[in-house]
Scaffold this motif. Structure first.
Motif, PDB file in Angstrom:
ATOM      1  N   PRO A  11       0.946  -1.134   0.104  1.00 36.44           N
ATOM      2  CA  PRO A  11       0.032   0.030   0.033  1.00 36.44           C
ATOM      3  C   PRO A  11       0.901   1.156  -0.080  1.00 36.44           C
ATOM      4  O   PRO A  11       0.393   2.206  -0.644  1.00 36.44           O
ATOM      5  CB  PRO A  11      -0.869  -0.008   1.362  1.00 36.44           C
ATOM      6  CG  PRO A  11      -0.896  -1.558   1.510  1.00 36.44           C
ATOM      7  CD  PRO A  11       0.297  -2.217   0.911  1.00 36.44           C
ATOM      8  N   MET A  12       2.005   1.399   0.581  1.00 31.49           N
ATOM      9  CA  MET A  12       2.828   2.421   0.683  1.00 31.49           C
ATOM     10  C   MET A  12       3.359   2.771  -0.608  1.00 31.49           C
ATOM     11  O   MET A  12       3.474   4.019  -0.999  1.00 31.49           O
ATOM     12  CB  MET A  12       4.085   2.220   1.758  1.00 31.49           C
ATOM     13  CG  MET A  12       4.882   3.169   1.837  1.00 31.49           C
ATOM     14  SD  MET A  12       6.310   2.953   3.161  1.00 31.49           S
ATOM     15  CE  MET A  12       6.787   4.409   3.360  1.00 31.49           C
ATOM     16  N   PHE A  13       3.803   1.712  -1.312  1.00 32.64           N
ATOM     17  CA  PHE A  13       4.153   1.806  -3.004  1.00 32.64           C
ATOM     18  C   PHE A  13       2.988   2.319  -3.680  1.00 32.64           C
ATOM     19  O   PHE A  13       3.278   3.391  -4.343  1.00 32.64           O
ATOM     20  CB  PHE A  13       4.600   0.563  -3.203  1.00 32.64           C
ATOM     21  CG  PHE A  13       5.149   0.486  -4.646  1.00 32.64           C
ATOM     22  CD1 PHE A  13       6.213   1.108  -4.957  1.00 32.64           C
ATOM     23  CD2 PHE A  13       4.388  -0.228  -5.783  1.00 32.64           C
ATOM     24  CE1 PHE A  13       6.643   1.198  -6.454  1.00 32.64           C
ATOM     25  CE2 PHE A  13       4.966  -0.113  -7.048  1.00 32.64           C
ATOM     26  CZ  PHE A  13       6.017   0.465  -7.388  1.00 32.64           C
ATOM     27  N   VAL A  14       1.957   1.794  -3.389  1.00 35.21           N
ATOM     28  CA  VAL A  14       0.951   2.332  -4.302  1.00 35.21           C
ATOM     29  C   VAL A  14       0.543   3.740  -4.048  1.00 35.21           C
ATOM     30  O   VAL A  14       0.193   4.638  -4.882  1.00 35.21           O
ATOM     31  CB  VAL A  14      -0.378   1.291  -4.011  1.00 35.21           C
ATOM     32  CG1 VAL A  14      -1.745   1.980  -4.984  1.00 35.21           C
ATOM     33  CG2 VAL A  14      -0.112   0.261  -4.720  1.00 35.21           C
ATOM     34  N   ILE A  15       0.657   4.028  -2.896  1.00 34.20           N
ATOM     35  CA  ILE A  15       0.306   5.617  -2.625  1.00 34.20           C
ATOM     36  C   ILE A  15       1.431   6.378  -3.091  1.00 34.20           C
ATOM     37  O   ILE A  15       0.775   7.578  -3.627  1.00 34.20           O
ATOM     38  CB  ILE A  15       0.189   5.611  -0.883  1.00 34.20           C
ATOM     39  CG1 ILE A  15      -1.242   4.909  -0.389  1.00 34.20           C
ATOM     40  CG2 ILE A  15       0.062   7.175  -0.352  1.00 34.20           C
ATOM     41  CD1 ILE A  15      -1.351   4.745   1.184  1.00 34.20           C
ATOM     42  N   THR A  16       2.590   6.184  -2.849  1.00 34.75           N
ATOM     43  CA  THR A  16       3.711   7.054  -3.504  1.00 34.75           C
ATOM     44  C   THR A  16       3.641   7.076  -4.748  1.00 34.75           C
ATOM     45  O   THR A  16       3.543   8.374  -5.412  1.00 34.75           O
ATOM     46  CB  THR A  16       4.798   6.342  -3.233  1.00 34.75           C
ATOM     47  OG1 THR A  16       5.105   5.585  -1.765  1.00 34.75           O
ATOM     48  CG2 THR A  16       6.273   7.177  -3.430  1.00 34.75           C
ATOM     49  N   VAL A  17       3.284   6.088  -5.595  1.00 36.15           N
ATOM     50  CA  VAL A  17       3.108   6.008  -7.115  1.00 36.15           C
ATOM     51  C   VAL A  17       1.762   6.683  -7.579  1.00 36.15           C
ATOM     52  O   VAL A  17       2.012   7.467  -8.547  1.00 36.15           O
ATOM     53  CB  VAL A  17       3.403   4.524  -7.867  1.00 36.15           C
ATOM     54  CG1 VAL A  17       3.141   4.623  -9.182  1.00 36.15           C
ATOM     55  CG2 VAL A  17       4.753   3.969  -7.294  1.00 36.15           C
ATOM     56  N   PHE A  27      -4.029   4.759   3.648  1.00 36.46           N
ATOM     57  CA  PHE A  27      -3.568   3.486   4.123  1.00 36.46           C
ATOM     58  C   PHE A  27      -4.720   2.611   4.477  1.00 36.46           C
ATOM     59  O   PHE A  27      -5.004   1.509   4.039  1.00 36.46           O
ATOM     60  CB  PHE A  27      -2.655   3.570   5.075  1.00 36.46           C
ATOM     61  CG  PHE A  27      -1.219   3.634   4.871  1.00 36.46           C
ATOM     62  CD1 PHE A  27      -0.625   2.362   3.974  1.00 36.46           C
ATOM     63  CD2 PHE A  27      -0.283   4.692   5.069  1.00 36.46           C
ATOM     64  CE1 PHE A  27       0.812   2.492   3.792  1.00 36.46           C
ATOM     65  CE2 PHE A  27       1.034   4.576   4.612  1.00 36.46           C
ATOM     66  CZ  PHE A  27       1.638   3.585   3.939  1.00 36.46           C
ATOM     67  N   LEU A  28      -5.806   3.288   5.395  1.00 32.61           N
ATOM     68  CA  LEU A  28      -6.851   2.606   5.713  1.00 32.61           C
ATOM     69  C   LEU A  28      -7.920   2.243   4.772  1.00 32.61           C
ATOM     70  O   LEU A  28      -8.417   0.948   4.642  1.00 32.61           O
ATOM     71  CB  LEU A  28      -7.542   3.390   6.880  1.00 32.61           C
ATOM     72  CG  LEU A  28      -7.010   3.287   8.210  1.00 32.61           C
ATOM     73  CD1 LEU A  28      -7.756   4.354   8.980  1.00 32.61           C
ATOM     74  CD2 LEU A  28      -6.724   1.812   8.795  1.00 32.61           C
ATOM     75  N   VAL A  29      -7.794   3.147   3.786  1.00 34.06           N
ATOM     76  CA  VAL A  29      -8.806   2.773   2.397  1.00 34.06           C
ATOM     77  C   VAL A  29      -8.314   1.576   1.764  1.00 34.06           C
ATOM     78  O   VAL A  29      -8.917   0.632   1.387  1.00 34.06           O
ATOM     79  CB  VAL A  29      -9.030   4.048   1.599  1.00 34.06           C
ATOM     80  CG1 VAL A  29      -9.588   3.512   0.227  1.00 34.06           C
ATOM     81  CG2 VAL A  29      -9.596   5.165   2.151  1.00 34.06           C
ATOM     82  N   LEU A  30      -6.974   1.493   1.565  1.00 34.38           N
ATOM     83  CA  LEU A  30      -6.209   0.324   0.598  1.00 34.38           C
ATOM     84  C   LEU A  30      -6.454  -0.983   1.468  1.00 34.38           C
ATOM     85  O   LEU A  30      -6.741  -1.837   0.875  1.00 34.38           O
ATOM     86  CB  LEU A  30      -4.806   0.866   0.434  1.00 34.38           C
ATOM     87  CG  LEU A  30      -4.607   1.908  -0.647  1.00 34.38           C
ATOM     88  CD1 LEU A  30      -3.129   2.048  -0.805  1.00 34.38           C
ATOM     89  CD2 LEU A  30      -5.280   1.154  -2.038  1.00 34.38           C
TER      90      LEU A  30
END
Lengths: 312, 147
Positions: free
Chosen positions: A240-246, A265-268
């Motif tokens: 999720p951290m990677f997806v949020i960053t990108v 993060f919570l949504v993902l």
């Protein structure tokens, strides 16, 4: 150029921060699953207790296993996850340390856990492990292509750069990638691939504890199993951290940005947990046709849309 | 070292993973075991999870009389389990042989079969035909308290 001590402290932060938050995410996952099934669910310390217990147990290695590879595999997966986490943390804390191509490096290290599972299954000397390893290989063939294709709109949107910090600054200047036409389709493809990378239902064929009895991790016990569980927990945070960053504006660690990052993060995480609880496990051929004939074409459409100029 | 041992023990008490061995049960105990996972009893709140492989397990839940065929397999499964581990003899059959006590295929109660491989094994007896889910939880809880 930063000193060696700086890099070591970033690595340690990447590891400990990710481990603690990953274990917490693991608990959220188990707790939400329990609530969806109308159960009470495990207490907050449950993932930690599992980990400590496994660390204190004996390690049994089968006579037919290839000892070195069998014990090396969990370490390989763990190192890949820890390095990917460290790079993402470093970029989140100080964008100037981002280097050209670090997006590719992170994607590369995120393949390590899957490769480690293939290694683990095939070196375990067990039929179930071998079957699990073969399934994991097919999964990797299935989801890696749409995972990378789904990121093409982002790369095009950030003027063809492979640098994470440039992607984040583009998003803060021109709006998040998620809300652009191509970016949204790419995001959906990456979400599907993320579910497969996490090896949770509907894509847990390599383990399939009701069918392969654990598959690739069946023969593990004690500390190596603890390492595999820790890697899983860390992945639940790192992906999720990677997806949020990108795709979703990057990780912000101060002010209102921190709050919105936590919400993202919570949504993902809730999306992952809901997908896991509302879907049955697919057959391995269904997984391959899902990724090749549904997700990959969607990712290709996303690429075409981006090339045509719909990326912002 | 004392702190480490305490941490290990705490982990073991808070997260016993169970592997279910059927050594010739009539399936009645097995159905009651499945009941433990349902919302009414929900043993996951105590950290108890069903494991798919004896390597992952901390407790072997043995149901059924130990038949002549199952005897060697039960011993092998016990040896494959990562120690420290508990053995739960579930139901009247596993504890004593029950109504099959004089049957030709009865190969000894579970505790004798396990003690043959490991004289120091921790064995818990949960009698009943089948034992109530509450009784199973109470049995495991008592055993963990005495570790």
């Amino acid at each position: 150029m930063n000193s060696l001590g700086y890099w070591i402290s970033i690595m340690l932060l990447g590891f400990f921060g990710t481990a603690v938050l990953g274990l917490f995410f693991k608990w959220v996952d188990r707790f939400l699953t329990a609530r969806i099934q109308w159960r009470k669910g495990p207490p907050l310390y449950q993932p930690l207790a599992d980990l400590l217990k496994l660390l204190g147990k004996e390690t049994v290695v089968s006579e037919r296993a290839s000892l070195g590879l069998f014990l090396l595999a969990p370490v390989v997966g763990f190192i890949g996850t820890a390095v990917a986490a460290a790079i993402l943390w470093a970029v989140a804390i100080d964008p100037t340390v981002s280097f050209t191509g670090d997006l590719i490096v992170v994607v590369y290290f995120l393949v390590f856990p899957s490769l480690a599972l293939i290694l683990a299954g095939s070196s375990s000397g067990s039929v179930h492990g071998g079957l699990g390893a073969s399934r994991e290989m097919k999964m990797v063939i299935g989801y890696e292509l749409p995972f990378i294709l789904g990121m093409v709109p982002v790369i095009l949107g950030a003027n063809g750069t492979f640098q994470l910090s440039a992607i984040v600054t583009t998003q803060s200047a021109e709006g998040v990638m998620l809300l652009s036409g191509g970016g949204f389709l790419g995001f959906l493809c990456v979400l599907a691939a993320m579910q497969a990378k996490l090896a949770v239902v509907p894509f847990d064929q390599a383990e399939a504890e009701t069918e392969l009895m654990g598959g690739v991790i069946m023969e593990y016990s004690g500390p190596p199993l603890a390492l595999i569980h820790l890697t899983r927990a860390m992945l639940l945070f790192v992906l999720p951290m990677f997806v949020i960053t990108v795709f979703w504006g990057g990780i912000q660690l101060s002010g209102w940005g921190l709050l919105s990052t936590i919400l993202k993060f919570l949504v993902l995480l809730v999306v992952i947990v809901l997908m896991r609880n509302t879907n049955p496990r697919l057959r391995i051929d269904q997984v391959l046709s899902f990724f090749w004939f549904i997700v990959t074409p969607v990712a290709l459409i996303a690429c075409v849309l981006s090339v045509a100029g719909y990326y912002v | 070292m004392a702190v480490l041992d305490k941490l290990k023990l705490w982990g073991l008490k808070k997260s016993p993973w169970v592997y279910h061995v059927n050594t010739g049960a009539c399936n009645n105990c097995d159905i009651e075991v499945v009941e433990l996972l349902t919302p009414r009893f929900d043993v996951e709140r105590l950290g108890i999870v069903l494991a798919g492989s004896p390597r992952h397990a901390d407790a072997l839940m043995v149901s059924g009389i130990c038949t002549a065929q199952a005897r060697a397999r039960l011993q092998e499964v016990y040896e494959q389990t990562a120690k420290p581990c508990l053995v739960v003899a579930l139901g009247a059959c596993a504890c004593t042989g029950g109504i099959f006590h004089n049957a030709w295929h009865f190969a000894g109660p579970v505790d004798e079969v396990i003690h043959e491989v490991d004289p120091d094994a921790n064995i818990i007896y949960v009698p009943g035909c089948p034992p109530k889910p509450e009784a199973m939880i109470a049995g495991v809880a008592k055993a963990l308290a005495e570790l």
